[in-house]
Design a protein around this motif. Structure first.
Motif, short mmCIF file in Angstrom:
data_model
loop_
_atom_site.label_atom_id
_atom_site.label_comp_id
_atom_site.label_asym_id
_atom_site.label_seq_id
_atom_site.Cartn_x
_atom_site.Cartn_y
_atom_site.Cartn_z
N LEU A 1 0.85 -1.20 0.00
CA LEU A 1 0.00 0.00 0.00
C LEU A 1 0.88 1.24 0.00
O LEU A 1 1.41 1.64 1.04
N ALA A 2 1.04 1.84 -1.19
CA ALA A 2 1.86 3.04 -1.29
C ALA A 2 1.23 4.20 -0.52
O ALA A 2 1.93 5.00 0.10
N LYS A 3 -0.10 4.26 -0.57
CA LYS A 3 -0.84 5.29 0.17
C LYS A 3 -1.96 4.62 0.94
O LYS A 3 -3.09 4.52 0.47
N PRO A 4 -1.66 4.10 2.13
CA PRO A 4 -2.68 3.36 2.89
C PRO A 4 -3.87 4.23 3.26
O PRO A 4 -3.69 5.35 3.74
N PRO A 5 -5.10 3.74 3.01
CA PRO A 5 -6.28 4.51 3.39
C PRO A 5 -6.42 4.55 4.92
O PRO A 5 -5.87 3.70 5.63
N GLU A 6 -7.16 5.51 5.40
CA GLU A 6 -7.39 5.64 6.84
C GLU A 6 -8.16 4.42 7.36
O GLU A 6 -9.12 3.97 6.75
N VAL A 7 -7.70 3.89 8.49
CA VAL A 7 -8.36 2.70 9.05
C VAL A 7 -9.65 3.09 9.75
O VAL A 7 -9.84 4.24 10.16
N ASP A 8 -10.55 2.12 9.86
CA ASP A 8 -11.80 2.35 10.59
C ASP A 8 -12.09 1.14 11.47
O ASP A 8 -11.38 0.13 11.42
N LEU A 9 -13.12 1.24 12.29
CA LEU A 9 -13.42 0.21 13.28
C LEU A 9 -13.78 -1.14 12.65
O LEU A 9 -13.57 -2.19 13.26
N SER A 10 -14.30 -1.11 11.42
CA SER A 10 -14.66 -2.38 10.77
C SER A 10 -13.43 -3.25 10.54
O SER A 10 -13.52 -4.48 10.54
N LEU A 11 -12.28 -2.62 10.35
CA LEU A 11 -11.03 -3.38 10.16
C LEU A 11 -10.72 -4.19 11.42
O LEU A 11 -10.34 -5.36 11.34
N TYR A 12 -10.88 -3.56 12.57
CA TYR A 12 -10.60 -4.23 13.85
C TYR A 12 -11.54 -5.43 14.05
O TYR A 12 -11.09 -6.55 14.29
N TYR A 13 -12.83 -5.20 13.91
CA TYR A 13 -13.79 -6.27 14.19
C TYR A 13 -13.75 -7.36 13.13
O TYR A 13 -13.88 -8.56 13.44
N PHE A 14 -13.55 -6.99 11.88
CA PHE A 14 -13.52 -8.01 10.82
C PHE A 14 -12.26 -8.87 10.95
O PHE A 14 -12.32 -10.09 10.69
N SER A 15 -11.15 -8.29 11.35
CA SER A 15 -9.93 -9.09 11.53
C SER A 15 -10.11 -10.09 12.68
O SER A 15 -9.65 -11.23 12.59
N ILE A 16 -10.82 -9.67 13.73
CA ILE A 16 -11.13 -10.59 14.83
C ILE A 16 -12.04 -11.71 14.34
O ILE A 16 -11.85 -12.89 14.67
N LEU A 17 -13.03 -11.35 13.53
CA LEU A 17 -13.96 -12.34 13.00
C LEU A 17 -13.22 -13.37 12.15
O LEU A 17 -13.48 -14.59 12.27
N LEU A 18 -12.29 -12.93 11.31
CA LEU A 18 -11.52 -13.86 10.48
C LEU A 18 -10.73 -14.82 11.35
O LEU A 18 -10.63 -16.02 11.04
N GLU A 19 -10.16 -14.32 12.44
CA GLU A 19 -9.38 -15.19 13.33
C GLU A 19 -10.26 -16.23 14.02
O GLU A 19 -9.85 -17.37 14.20
N VAL A 20 -11.45 -15.82 14.43
CA VAL A 20 -12.38 -16.76 15.07
C VAL A 20 -12.76 -17.87 14.09
O VAL A 20 -12.77 -19.06 14.45
N ILE A 21 -13.06 -17.49 12.86
CA ILE A 21 -13.42 -18.48 11.84
C ILE A 21 -12.24 -19.42 11.58
O ILE A 21 -12.42 -20.64 11.48
N ALA A 22 -11.04 -18.86 11.50
CA ALA A 22 -9.85 -19.68 11.27
C ALA A 22 -9.65 -20.68 12.40
O ALA A 22 -9.35 -21.86 12.16
N PHE A 23 -9.83 -20.22 13.63
CA PHE A 23 -9.68 -21.09 14.81
C PHE A 23 -10.69 -22.23 14.78
O PHE A 23 -10.34 -23.40 14.98
N LEU A 24 -11.94 -21.91 14.50
CA LEU A 24 -12.99 -22.93 14.49
C LEU A 24 -12.79 -23.93 13.36
O LEU A 24 -12.96 -25.14 13.55
N LEU A 25 -12.44 -23.44 12.19
CA LEU A 25 -12.20 -24.34 11.06
C LEU A 25 -10.99 -25.24 11.33
O LEU A 25 -10.92 -26.36 10.82
N GLY A 26 -10.05 -24.75 12.14
CA GLY A 26 -8.86 -25.53 12.46
C GLY A 26 -9.18 -26.86 13.11
O GLY A 26 -8.43 -27.83 12.95
N PHE A 27 -10.29 -26.92 13.84
CA PHE A 27 -10.67 -28.17 14.52
C PHE A 27 -11.03 -29.26 13.53
O PHE A 27 -11.00 -30.45 13.88
N ILE A 28 -11.39 -28.88 12.29
CA ILE A 28 -11.67 -29.90 11.27
C ILE A 28 -10.39 -30.66 10.97
O ILE A 28 -10.42 -31.86 10.67
#
Length: 294
Positions: A75-102
């Motif tokens: 990202l040569a010019k990174p856009p300003e971050v917002d709260l959705s980035l924080y929550y969505f990154s947490i959501l991705l980690e939760v999904i990754a953790f749960l799928l890991g049990f498979i």
């Protein structure tokens, strides 16, 4: 908290940097190439968990707390971050953790540990990123040998706590050396912003010249370990092919080192991305061929 905060904005998607996961793909391919028998469904799921969930989540979480204004990886010019980035990154980690049990409970907890380390690396309360040695070791271990070992055991259906020998240990060490070699070069153009934020990165401590020397030494260590590994396996053709694939990396690295020696202005985002794409591209070719023909 509102439900819409889990829906990523365009800015959030940009900061997840899915393409950046390609830079870590050689480690997965290395593990895949060394696994004797792999179920296709397992290989796809492990790949998806790491490269579409865990790694982007880590990128996003890191970006949320960095709030970079200058260039960052891809990202040569990174856009300003917002709260959705924080929550969505947490959501991705939760999904990754749960799928890991498979795959297995061990793999699921490996994904969890990776997520925890990414948070310790970025969060202001711990901010491992501001400590040069600790931050380096975090990346060296958790993006190198940790990913190799957990991926290999997941693909082969074996336990992380099972039998360890040189056939498992050396490839992990190779992975860490190759990842570690690129680490200070990803920071070499960010000295000003990192200093402004209070992050004393390894590249700042080493300086411009030291960053290149450190990277060169680690890459040389990776080459030496590769020689040892393929010599023990009686497959020296794989080592010679590695040297061929590494040649473009060696030439651009030295060219860039020479340019930075003449002017530190050449330690910039553009050249760092060139280095990343050349090194990742060459290693993708090498480990991709191993994965197909091993």
């Amino acid at each position: 908290m509102k439900f819409k905060q889990f829906i990523p904005t365009r800015s959030a998607f940009a900061h997840l940097r899915f393409v950046f996961s390609v830079f870590l793909l050689p480690v997965y391919l290395f593990a895949f190439s060394q696994a004797d028998v792999v179920k296709a469904s397992t290989a796809v799921l492990v790949f998806f968990i790491w490269h579409f969930l865990a790694f982007p989540a880590s990128n996003g979480y890191n970006s949320y707390f960095d709030k970079d204004e200058d260039s960052i990886a891809l990202l040569a010019k990174p856009p300003e971050v917002d709260l959705s980035l924080y929550y969505f990154s947490i959501l991705l980690e939760v999904i990754a953790f749960l799928l890991g049990f498979i795959i297995s409970w061990e793999f699921a907890f490996a994904v969890l540990i990776y997520g925890i380390m990414s948070k310790l690396y970025s969060h202001p309360a711990t901010r491992l990123k501001k400590y040069p040695i600790i931050s380096f070791l975090t990346v060296f271990i958790f993006q190198g040998c940790f990913i190799y070992y957990t991926t290999y055991t997941a693909l082969t259906g074996t336990s992380l706590f099972g039998h360890w020998d040189l056939g498992l240990i050396i490839p992990g060490a190779i992975s860490s050396c190759l990842i570690g070699a690129s680490y200070p070069l990803t920071q070499v153009y960010q000295h000003e912003e990192d200093s402004r934020r209070g992050d004393k990165t390894l590249s700042i401590v080493l300086g411009y010249k030291g960053s290149f020397i450190f990277s060169g030494v680690l890459f040389a260590a990776g080459i030496a370990l590769s020689y040892w590994y393929w010599h023990l396996a009686g497959m020296m053709l794989n080592f010679y092919f590695f040297i061929v694939c590494a040649a473009p990396i060696f030439f651009f690295f030295n060219y860039w080192f020479y340019k930075v020696g003449r002017s530190t202005a050449n330690a910039n985002f553009k050249n760092a991305m060139r280095m990343n794409f050349i090194s990742s591209g060459c290693m993708l070719v090498y480990f991709g061929v191993l994965a197909v023909f091993s």
